[in-house]
Design a protein around this motif. Structure first.
Motif, PDB file in Angstrom:
ATOM      1  N   VAL A 268      -4.568   8.934  -3.100  1.00 28.73           N
ATOM      2  CA  VAL A 268      -5.959   8.474  -3.124  1.00 28.73           C
ATOM      3  C   VAL A 268      -6.114   7.102  -3.778  1.00 28.73           C
ATOM      4  N   ARG A 269      -5.043   6.610  -4.472  1.00 31.78           N
ATOM      5  CA  ARG A 269      -5.036   5.271  -5.070  1.00 31.78           C
ATOM      6  C   ARG A 269      -6.044   5.137  -6.219  1.00 31.78           C
ATOM      7  N   GLY A 270      -5.716   4.204  -7.138  1.00 34.92           N
ATOM      8  CA  GLY A 270      -6.469   4.142  -8.389  1.00 34.92           C
ATOM      9  C   GLY A 270      -7.715   3.278  -8.386  1.00 34.92           C
ATOM     10  N   ALA A 291       6.535   2.840  -6.780  1.00 36.95           N
ATOM     11  CA  ALA A 291       5.720   2.208  -5.734  1.00 36.95           C
ATOM     12  C   ALA A 291       6.080   0.736  -5.590  1.00 36.95           C
ATOM     13  N   LEU A 292       6.575   0.384  -4.406  1.00 45.43           N
ATOM     14  CA  LEU A 292       6.855  -1.025  -4.120  1.00 45.43           C
ATOM     15  C   LEU A 292       5.558  -1.770  -3.853  1.00 45.43           C
ATOM     16  N   LEU A 293       4.646  -1.080  -3.189  1.00 39.43           N
ATOM     17  CA  LEU A 293       3.401  -1.725  -2.827  1.00 39.43           C
ATOM     18  C   LEU A 293       2.361  -0.667  -2.489  1.00 39.43           C
ATOM     19  N   ALA A 316      -1.032  -4.992  -1.854  1.00 45.68           N
ATOM     20  CA  ALA A 316      -0.395  -5.812  -2.885  1.00 45.68           C
ATOM     21  C   ALA A 316       0.974  -5.222  -3.169  1.00 45.68           C
ATOM     22  N   MET A 317       1.944  -6.119  -3.158  1.00 46.84           N
ATOM     23  CA  MET A 317       3.330  -5.706  -3.308  1.00 46.84           C
ATOM     24  C   MET A 317       3.810  -6.212  -4.662  1.00 46.84           C
ATOM     25  N   GLY A 318       4.486  -5.367  -5.428  1.00 47.95           N
ATOM     26  CA  GLY A 318       4.984  -5.799  -6.732  1.00 47.95           C
ATOM     27  C   GLY A 318       6.274  -6.591  -6.561  1.00 47.95           C
TER      28      GLY A 318
HETATM   29  P1  AMP Z   1      -1.693  -1.280  -7.352  1.00 48.33           P
HETATM   30  O1  AMP Z   1      -2.762  -1.969  -6.608  1.00 48.33           O
HETATM   31  O2  AMP Z   1      -2.011  -0.961  -8.758  1.00 48.33           O
HETATM   32  O3  AMP Z   1      -1.121  -0.094  -6.634  1.00 48.33           O
HETATM   33  O4  AMP Z   1      -0.503  -2.333  -7.407  1.00 48.33           O
HETATM   34  C1  AMP Z   1       0.199  -2.709  -6.261  1.00 48.33           C
HETATM   35  C2  AMP Z   1       1.647  -2.910  -6.572  1.00 48.33           C
HETATM   36  O5  AMP Z   1       1.788  -3.875  -7.613  1.00 48.33           O
HETATM   37  C3  AMP Z   1       2.339  -1.673  -7.114  1.00 48.33           C
HETATM   38  O6  AMP Z   1       2.807  -0.887  -6.056  1.00 48.33           O
HETATM   39  C4  AMP Z   1       3.473  -2.262  -7.909  1.00 48.33           C
HETATM   40  O7  AMP Z   1       4.566  -2.596  -7.075  1.00 48.33           O
HETATM   41  C5  AMP Z   1       2.876  -3.533  -8.448  1.00 48.33           C
HETATM   42  N1  AMP Z   1       2.411  -3.346  -9.830  1.00 48.33           N
HETATM   43  C6  AMP Z   1       1.247  -2.822 -10.260  1.00 48.33           C
HETATM   44  N2  AMP Z   1       1.154  -2.831 -11.593  1.00 48.33           N
HETATM   45  C7  AMP Z   1       2.306  -3.377 -12.044  1.00 48.33           C
HETATM   46  C8  AMP Z   1       2.843  -3.674 -13.347  1.00 48.33           C
HETATM   47  N3  AMP Z   1       2.164  -3.437 -14.459  1.00 48.33           N
HETATM   48  N4  AMP Z   1       4.072  -4.236 -13.406  1.00 48.33           N
HETATM   49  C9  AMP Z   1       4.787  -4.499 -12.285  1.00 48.33           C
HETATM   50  N5  AMP Z   1       4.331  -4.250 -11.045  1.00 48.33           N
HETATM   51  C10 AMP Z   1       3.119  -3.700 -10.917  1.00 48.33           C
END
Ligand code: AMP
Length: 438
Positions: A268-270, A291-293, A316-318
Motif C-alpha cells: 500500500v506504500r507509505g 526495496a530498490l524502488l 523513485a529509485m534508491g
Molecule cells: P519511497 O518513496 O520511500 O519508497 O522511496 C523510494 C526508494 O528510495 C526506496 O525504494 C529506496 O530504494 C530509496 N530510499 C528511500 N529512503 C531511503 C533512505 N533513507 N536511504 C536510502 N535509500 C532510500
C-alpha cells in the motif's frame, strides 16, 4: 580538538565507487531519453506545507523524518518561513508542474530527476539520511491520456528495461492497486471493523495504526502478526468497477510486453497520495532494506496542493541501493585507464629524469587528446615499481626510456594477455584503444 566527521546518516562517496554512480546515472539518462523523458531539476528545499499537504501529515515521512527549520527573515517586512529539505521529489515536481502551468500545453509531461533527498531515519545499511533518488513522473491533463493504464504499463516496462541494462539481475516487481480515494476510504472502514476482534493480539504499533490509519497495519513486519494480517480482507475486494478495469488493463499490458510481476495484496506504500497502481521492485541481495524502488499513481496530488486536475504516475529509485546491489553482484570492477606511461631513467642523472618527465607529459597529452584515459608514472623511474603501479590502474603500460625516445618505438605491455610489443609512436593511440588482451 575533536576531529570533524560527516554527520550521522550522511557519507562521502569516493573514487572508484563514484565511477559506478556516474555509470548508473549515464545509463538512466540514456534510457529516459529513449522513452522521451526530459530532465527536471527542482530546489532541494521547499516550503514545508508542500510536503505536509502533498505527502500527508500522518505519514512517517512528514510526522517524523523531515529536516525542517524556521528560516529567519532578514527584514521586518518579511515573515519567518518554515522550510524543509525535500524528503522525496514527486511533490516538488508537481509543484513545478502547477507553477509553470505545464498542463496548459495539453501535452503529457514526462519528466525525470536525479538528486539527493533527506529523511531523518535510523541509519543502517541501505538507509541513509541523505540519499540519492533517480525518479520519473508522467503527468498531464486527463485529455492528454494521463489516466491511461498504458502509461502505468509503459513506466513499469521502462523500469524493467532500465534494471536489466544496469545489469541488476534477480529483481522482482510487486504490484497492487489501492484504488481511488473513495475505494481506500471504504477499505479503511472494512479493515477497521475486521481489526476489532483481533487487534488485541497484535503489536503495539498495529494497535495504534488500527485507530489512526488501519491501512498501515499491512506494512507490519512483526512475525507473530503476519498470520493475522494475511487473514484480513484484501483491498482488491473494495475496488470499484473503474479501478478494477484500470488495474486489469495494466496487468494485461504487462503480460503483452512480457514484463514479469507478482501481485502483492499488502503493498500500500507509505505516502498518502497514491491511487490505483502501486508497485515496488525488490531485490533479495539487499537484506532488510530490500526495496530498490517504489512508485505508483497519484491522481489527486495536484489538486491536493492547489493545482488543476493532473493525474500522474511515477517512481523513485534508491541510487544508493542500486550501487549496493551492483557491488554485491561483483559487476562493479573499477574501470581501468587505457594506459600508464612509465618514464624510465638513471635516478642519479637529474637532467635526464627531467627530460623523461617532460617527454612523458608530452606523450600523455597526445594520447589524452586522442580520447584515451592515461595515468602518468609515479616518478620512481624503476621498471619493477612502475609495472606494479601500472597494473593496479591501467590495462596497458607504455615504457618510455632514452632508447624509446630516440627511436620513436615504444614498448607496450598488455596486462591481460601478458604480451609485450614494440609500437611506433604514430600507431600507439590506435593500439591502446583496443580492448584489453586484443
Ligand atoms: P519511497 O518513496 O520511500 O519508497 O522511496 C523510494 C526508494 O528510495 C526506496 O525504494 C529506496 O530504494 C530509496 N530510499 C528511500 N529512503 C531511503 C533512505 N533513507 N536511504 C536510502 N535509500 C532510500
Amino acid at each position: 580538538m575533536s576531529t570533524l566527521k560527516a554527520v550521522r546518516g550522511t557519507r562521502d562517496l569516493l573514487p572508484p565507487e563514484t565511477a559506478l554512480w556516474n555509470r548508473i546515472e549515464a545509463i538512466a539518462r540514456e534510457v529516459f531519453a529513449r522513452y522521451n523523458f526530459g530532465e527536471i531539476r527542482t530546489p532541494i528545499f521547499e516550503d514545508t506545507s508542500l510536503f505536509a499537504r502533498g505527502v500527508g501529515e500522518e505519514t512517517d515521512i512528514v510526522s517524523k523524518e523531515m529536516f525542517t527549520w524556521e528560516d529567519r527573515s532578514r527584514a521586518q517586512s518579511e515573515k519567518n518561513q518554515s522550510l524543509t529539505l525535500r524528503p522525496e521529489n514527486t511533490a516538488g515536481v508537481v509543484r513545478a508542474y502547477i507553477e509553470h502551468k505545464l498542463g496548459e500545453s495539453g501535452q503529457l509531461q514526462k519528466l525525470f530527476y536525479i538528486g539527493p533527498q533527506f529523511r531523518r531515519e535510523r541509519p543502517q545499511k541501505g538507509r541513509y539520511r541523505q540519499f540519492s533518488q533517480i525518479g520519473a513522473e508522467v503527468i498531464g491533463p486527463p485529455h492528454a491520456g494521463s489516466e491511461s493504464p498504458l502509461r502505468d504499463a509503459e513506466v513499469l516496462e521502462m523500469l524493467a528495461t532500465l534494471l536489466d541494462e544496469l545489469g541488476i539481475t534477480g529483481w522482482t516487481l510487486e504490484i497492487n492497486s489501492v484504488g481511488s480515494s473513495a475505494d481506500r476510504e471504504r477499505y479503511n472502514q472494512t479493515l477497521r471493523e475486521a481489526l476489532v476482534p483481533v487487534v488485541g493480539q497484535m503489536c503495539e504499533d498495529c494497535q495504534r495504526r488500527a485507530v489512526t490509519n488501519p491501512l498501515r497495519v499491512l506494512d507490519c513486519k512483526v512475525p507473530e502478526d503476519q498470520p493475522i494480517i494475511d487473514a484480513l480482507p484484501k483491498i482488491v475486494d473494495s475496488l470499484d468497477e473503474d479501478s478494477k478495469t484500470h488495474f486489469a488493463a495494466v496487468l494485461a499490458a504487462l503480460d503483452a510486453a512480457e514484463v514479469p510481476y507478482t501481485r502483492n495484496h499488502r503493498l500500500v506504500r507509505g505516502l498518502d497520495y497514491y491511487t490505483r497502481t502501486t508497485f515496488e521492485f525488490t531485490h533479495g541481495g539487499l537484506g532488510a532494506q530490500n526495496a530498490l524502488l517504489g512508485g505508483g499513481r497519484y491522481d489527486g496530488l495536484s489538486e491536493a496542493i492547489g493545482g488543476p486536475k493532473a493525474p500522474g504516475i511515477g517512481f523513485a529509485m534508491g541510487e544508493d541501493r542500486l550501487v549496493l546491489t551492483l557491488l554485491a553482484q561483483q559487476q562493479a570492477e573499477p574501470v581501468k585507464n587505457d594506459a600508464y606511461i612509465a618514464p624510465l631513467g638513471d635516478a642519479k642523472d637529474q637532467a635526464a629524469l627531467a627530460r623523461m618527465n617532460a617527454a612523458a607529459l608530452a606523450l600523455a597529452r597526445e594520447l589524452r587528446r586522442a580520447g584515451l584515459s592515461v595515468e602518468l608514472g609515479d616518478g620512481s623511474f624503476r621498471l619493477k615499481k612502475s609495472f606494479e603501479a601500472a597494473d593496479k590502474v591501467a590495462r596497458r603500460i607504455v615504457i618510455l626510456g632514452e632508447d624509446e625516445l630516440a627511436s620513436g618505438i615504444l614498448t607496450v605491455k598488455d596486462f591481460a594477455s601478458g604480451a609485450q610489443t614494440k609500437v611506433p609512436r604514430a600507431e600507439l593511440a590506435a593500439i591502446l584503444a583496443r580492448p584489453a588482451g586484443a
